[in-house]
Design a protein around this motif. Structure first.
Motif: not given
Lengths: 351, 179
Positions: A159, A155, A152, A187
């Motif tokens: 973000k 991300d 996570e 990615h």
């Protein structure tokens, strides 16, 4: 994918690759060395780049370059080496760049020792380098959670275009547990319009600066970014807090002992609860809004001599309750010790 | 709560970390909570190595095994170091090939000696002494079925691309020795 047995550090490294990280640079230090050792052979298998740099300073600055072109990149270190990276992290924040820095905490200030400890909470949650900033900090308590949070972290970093720190420790890094890893994926480094590219004459010129404060509205941008992170990204696990007389607050390796303490105390009729922090920053203030009126006190349980969580618990509870501390920077907490201290705190409060 | 806490200990090179990982793998495949933790600190080559293996129906708190159900000792130093942590009626498996024959054990534990070096040597697999011990452990404790643990041993090495057909006979002889 099936469960497999992995060491925390190796699960972290493998997960990073599986979510598309194709650049790692770093400098060895115990107790994070398995991360580098693993990536030194495994990174090439997925077509990425592994660089053992000449120092931590070099690593963090090299990483800045990788992030600036949109690659998923991370480095890892521990205590003394992580301290050396603070100037670079401050620059990365100033440049609004997303990347991940892992600190597998060890013991003490200065050289310290290689044993598990949790003394870097203040450093990791207050910025650590110079200037007006904080970073997102994720704190796993076991191998599966190490993998989940590592997955996570990229991300979250992208973000908010902001560094994310993983706060592991020697015990979580060295332990072997079953883990289910994410599937391997790539990615796209062209995913973001801010990432730097070479350009022909006439093409749009992209820049990444480390000085944005002359821009109009820069402070509003900053305020909004931090407010959004605080509003959206608090993560925690609450256990048995609905009727708890005392609530333990803990994270990482220490929180495992707290879970056992809650189980054992409740089977003996003593109503303990636990708020296990998963994000250290943003501090999970929302968790404390759910605490019941029957709660008379809080106890921070962490491998620290000074009790680094104590002030944040006071702030999260509006100083409405006494907050005490249990733990040593040199020894893992003891389940019986946690329960004993909790009873002593309650006696003092009621007495 | 059902739990089994084990320490596997011996000289570096005797395969104690691998023995612990095999037990952990067997428990994982039975969907237990498990945790394996290596000895960690300043160790020297030829010195002692050990690992903690914890198997439980509930979440495991500490990585360290302090109240042992089983000690898996490949040398005498390991007995000296860990015998005191055994619970009453716990099992102490030891490699009798390298332990003094007049060695005294705590009267409240079940000490099981296995000449693991001799058996592994006879079978032409001198590095398989740890596997001999695993056979004896499985047979005596019933922690895992004999065939199941033997298959786990082979699968463990096959996954590493190191299948050794002499491991299964070592396992069988270890089990037979304590029958």
């Amino acid at each position: 994918m099936a469960k497999t047995l992995m060491k925390g550090n190796e699960a972290l490294a493998e997960t990073a690759l599986r979510v598309g990280c194709r650049f790692f640079c770093g400098y060895p230090i115990t107790p994070q060395s398995e991360i580098m050792e693993y990536l030194s052979w495994r990174m090439a298998e997925v077509g990425g780049e592994f660089v053992q740099t000449e120092s931590e300073l070099s690593a963090i600055n090299m990483l800045m370059g990788a992030a600036a072109v949109g690659a998923r990149a991370f480095t890892s270190s521990s205590g003394p080496g992580f301290s050396l990276m603070q100037e670079g992290i401050s620059y990365i924040v100033a440049a609004d760049l997303p990347l991940v820095v892992v600190n597998v905490m060890r013991e003490g200030s200065g050289l310290g020792n290689i044993g598990a400890s949790q003394g870097d909470y203040w450093q990791m949650t207050r910025g650590g380098g110079h200037g007006d900033y904080r970073t997102i900090v994720l704190a796993p308590a076991g191998v599966q959670e190490t993998s989940n949070l590592m997955a996570e972290s990229f991300d979250l970093a992208e973000k908010y275009r902001h560094p994310v720190l993983i706060c592991s420790d020697a015990a979580v890094g060295q332990m072997v547990e079953p883990v289910t890893l994410p599937e391997l994926r790539e990615h796209d480094i062209n995913k973001y319009d801010w990432a730097l590219r070479g350009c022909k004459p006439g093409d749009e010129i992209r820049t990444i600066q480390n000085v944005y404060f002359l821009d109009e509205d820069y402070e509003n941008h900053l305020r909004q970014k931090y407010a959004d992170i605080e509003a959206n990204e608090q993560r925690w696990e609450s256990i048995e807090i609905a009727d708890a007389e005392l609530v333990l607050v803990s994270y990482g390796i220490s929180s495992r002992f707290c879970k056992e303490a809650v189980r054992n105390a409740r089977s003996a009729g003593f109503k303990l609860g636990l708020i296990r922090l998963i994000t250290l920053w943003p501090f999970p203030v929302k968790a404390f809004a759910e605490v019941s009126p029957s709660t008379k006190a809080f106890l921070s349980v962490e491998m620290s001599t000074l009790g680094q969580l104590v002030d944040d618990i006071r702030l999260a509870t509006g100083c409405a309750h006494p907050v005490d501390h249990y733990g040593s920077m040199m020894a893992l907490p003891e389940t019986k010790g946690i329960i004993g201290k909790a009873q002593a705190v309650l006696k003092k409060v009621s007495g | 709560m059902a739990k089994t806490d084990i320490i596997c200990a011996g000289f570096g090179g005797q395969g104690v970390l691998v023995a612990g990982l095999i037990l952990a793998t067997a428990a994982m495949d039975e969907d237990k909570h498990i945790l394996w933790y290596p000895s960690y600190g300043v160790e020297m080559r030829g010195g002692t190595a050990n690992c903690n293996v914890k198997i439980s129906d509930e979440e495991i708190a500490s990585p360290f095994a302090t109240e042992l159900d089983i000690l898996f000792a490949m040398n005498e130093a390991s007995i000296n170091k860990f015998e005191g942590r055994l619970l009453p009626n716990a099992y102490l498996f030891y490699n009798s090939s390298v332990v003094a024959p007049d060695r005294q054990f705590r009267p409240d534990v079940k000490a099981v000696g296995v000449p693991a070096n001799e058996i592994a040597g006879e079978l032409g697999n001198p590095k398989g002494a740890n596997i001999v011990m695993l056979g004896a452990l499985a047979k005596t404790t019933g922690l895992f079925g004999l065939d199941y643990l033997k298959r786990t041993v082979d699968a463990y090495f096959e996954n590493k691309g190191k299948h050794n057909p002499k491991n299964a006979p070592c396992f069988d002889r270890g089990a037979a020795y304590v029958s």
